[in-house]
Design a protein around this motif. Structure first.
Motif, PDB file in Angstrom:
ATOM      1  N   ASN A  20      18.335  13.263  85.336  1.00  0.00           N
ATOM      2  CA  ASN A  20      17.459  12.133  85.632  1.00  0.00           C
ATOM      3  C   ASN A  20      16.011  12.497  85.323  1.00  0.00           C
ATOM      4  N   THR A  21      15.713  12.741  84.067  1.00  0.00           N
ATOM      5  CA  THR A  21      14.420  13.305  83.705  1.00  0.00           C
ATOM      6  C   THR A  21      13.252  12.328  83.826  1.00  0.00           C
ATOM      7  N   GLU A  22      13.495  11.017  83.767  1.00  0.00           N
ATOM      8  CA  GLU A  22      12.380  10.071  83.910  1.00  0.00           C
ATOM      9  C   GLU A  22      11.745  10.175  85.291  1.00  0.00           C
ATOM     10  N   GLU A  23      12.582  10.108  86.313  1.00  0.00           N
ATOM     11  CA  GLU A  23      12.099  10.238  87.690  1.00  0.00           C
ATOM     12  C   GLU A  23      11.492  11.624  87.914  1.00  0.00           C
ATOM     13  N   GLU A  24      12.150  12.634  87.346  1.00  0.00           N
ATOM     14  CA  GLU A  24      11.667  13.999  87.507  1.00  0.00           C
ATOM     15  C   GLU A  24      10.365  14.235  86.742  1.00  0.00           C
ATOM     16  N   LEU A  25      10.216  13.627  85.571  1.00  0.00           N
ATOM     17  CA  LEU A  25       8.975  13.777  84.801  1.00  0.00           C
ATOM     18  C   LEU A  25       7.795  13.187  85.571  1.00  0.00           C
ATOM     19  N   LYS A  26       8.016  12.053  86.202  1.00  0.00           N
ATOM     20  CA  LYS A  26       6.970  11.439  87.039  1.00  0.00           C
ATOM     21  C   LYS A  26       6.571  12.415  88.151  1.00  0.00           C
ATOM     22  N   SER A  27       7.565  13.036  88.761  1.00  0.00           N
ATOM     23  CA  SER A  27       7.320  14.024  89.809  1.00  0.00           C
ATOM     24  C   SER A  27       6.582  15.237  89.254  1.00  0.00           C
ATOM     25  N   ALA A  28       7.010  15.713  88.078  1.00  0.00           N
ATOM     26  CA  ALA A  28       6.372  16.875  87.443  1.00  0.00           C
ATOM     27  C   ALA A  28       4.891  16.601  87.193  1.00  0.00           C
ATOM     28  N   LYS A  29       4.602  15.421  86.685  1.00  0.00           N
ATOM     29  CA  LYS A  29       3.201  15.090  86.396  1.00  0.00           C
ATOM     30  C   LYS A  29       2.367  15.045  87.671  1.00  0.00           C
ATOM     31  N   ARG A  30       2.941  14.506  88.745  1.00  0.00           N
ATOM     32  CA  ARG A  30       2.185  14.441  89.996  1.00  0.00           C
ATOM     33  C   ARG A  30       1.966  15.836  90.580  1.00  0.00           C
ATOM     34  N   ILE A  31       3.042  16.595  90.712  1.00  0.00           N
ATOM     35  CA  ILE A  31       2.944  17.889  91.399  1.00  0.00           C
ATOM     36  C   ILE A  31       2.184  18.920  90.558  1.00  0.00           C
ATOM     37  N   PHE A  32       2.572  19.071  89.293  1.00  0.00           N
ATOM     38  CA  PHE A  32       1.873  20.038  88.442  1.00  0.00           C
ATOM     39  C   PHE A  32       0.440  19.575  88.170  1.00  0.00           C
ATOM     40  N   GLY A  33       0.229  18.253  88.250  1.00  0.00           N
ATOM     41  CA  GLY A  33      -1.108  17.689  88.044  1.00  0.00           C
ATOM     42  C   GLY A  33      -2.109  18.083  89.115  1.00  0.00           C
ATOM     43  N   ILE A  34      -1.631  18.652  90.213  1.00  0.00           N
ATOM     44  CA  ILE A  34      -2.530  19.159  91.254  1.00  0.00           C
ATOM     45  C   ILE A  34      -3.292  20.378  90.724  1.00  0.00           C
ATOM     46  N   LEU A  35      -2.665  21.120  89.830  1.00  0.00           N
ATOM     47  CA  LEU A  35      -3.261  22.337  89.258  1.00  0.00           C
ATOM     48  C   LEU A  35      -4.421  21.997  88.322  1.00  0.00           C
ATOM     49  N   PRO A  36      -5.237  22.994  87.995  1.00  0.00           N
ATOM     50  CA  PRO A  36      -6.242  22.790  86.949  1.00  0.00           C
ATOM     51  C   PRO A  36      -5.544  22.328  85.657  1.00  0.00           C
TER      52      PRO A  36
END
Length: 196
Positions: free
Chosen positions: A92-108
């Motif tokens: 389910n990569t669409e839902e997971e990609l959204k999550s990846a962008k949010r969580i990893f997006g916390i980083l610089p």
């Protein structure tokens, strides 16, 4: 003065602590306690280090370790999808990609881009490192289920062919580990802990 990057990195570290609360269906080896995603990721990293000599091709071990440590962080938002789920696709990569962008997006920004790239490479499963990392991801639950008298296979009525079809991905990263895994699957049928 505390740098902006450090503040973002600490926020990320605090956010990913949530992975410890994501329960998987699979139980720990020889246990009736469910594994959490943090334990799973740590175990895969150790497996990759210990078993890297069985990769069919030369791999960048550090990249493999990064992959297995971050691949399930997205489940903080997306949740864990059981490999044998009949209703929800495990990929389910669409839902997971959204999550990846949010969580990893916390980083610089630069670090966030690197983490998303490593996560995407794992999900795509094309590179040698991703194939080996996915081998670890498929081997660990196999070891768990065989140590628990069939574990989630029995609990959810998973049959031999389904297990075989999901686990053959191990072969993409290591022929020798696949031979071992295939024997475990066949032995599980003989022991009556996996129904043919």
């Amino acid at each position: 003065m505390i740098g902006e990057n450090l503040v973002k990195q600490i926020e990320f570290i605090k956010e990913i602590d949530k992975i410890k609360y994501i329960q998987r269906r699979t139980k720990l080896l020889n246990s009736d306690r469910n594994e959490n995603d943090a334990e799973h990721s740590w175990h895969l990293a150790m497996m990759a280090i210990v078993l890297s000599e069985y990769s069919d091709v030369k791999i960048d071990l550090l990249k493999v370790v990064k992959m297995v440590l971050i691949h399930d962080i997205v489940e903080i938002d997306a949740g864990d999808t059981f490999l044998y789920d009949q209703n929800k696709n495990h990929e389910n990569t669409e839902e997971e990609l959204k999550s990846a962008k949010r969580i990893f997006g916390i980083l610089p920004e630069k670090q966030a881009a690197e983490f998303i790239e490593v996560w995407t490479e794992f999900e795509d499963g094309i590179s040698n490192e991703a194939k080996f990392a996915k081998s670890m991801d498929r081997l660990e639950p196999l070891l768990q289920n065989t140590s628990n008298n069939g574990g989630t296979w029995k609990e959810f009525g998973v049959k031999y062919q389904t297990v075989y079809d999901k686990k053959i991905a191990i072969k993409n990263g290591s022929t020798e580990l696949w031979n071992y895994a295939e024997k475990l699957i066949e032995d599980s049928v003989e022991k009556g802990i996996l129904e043919k």
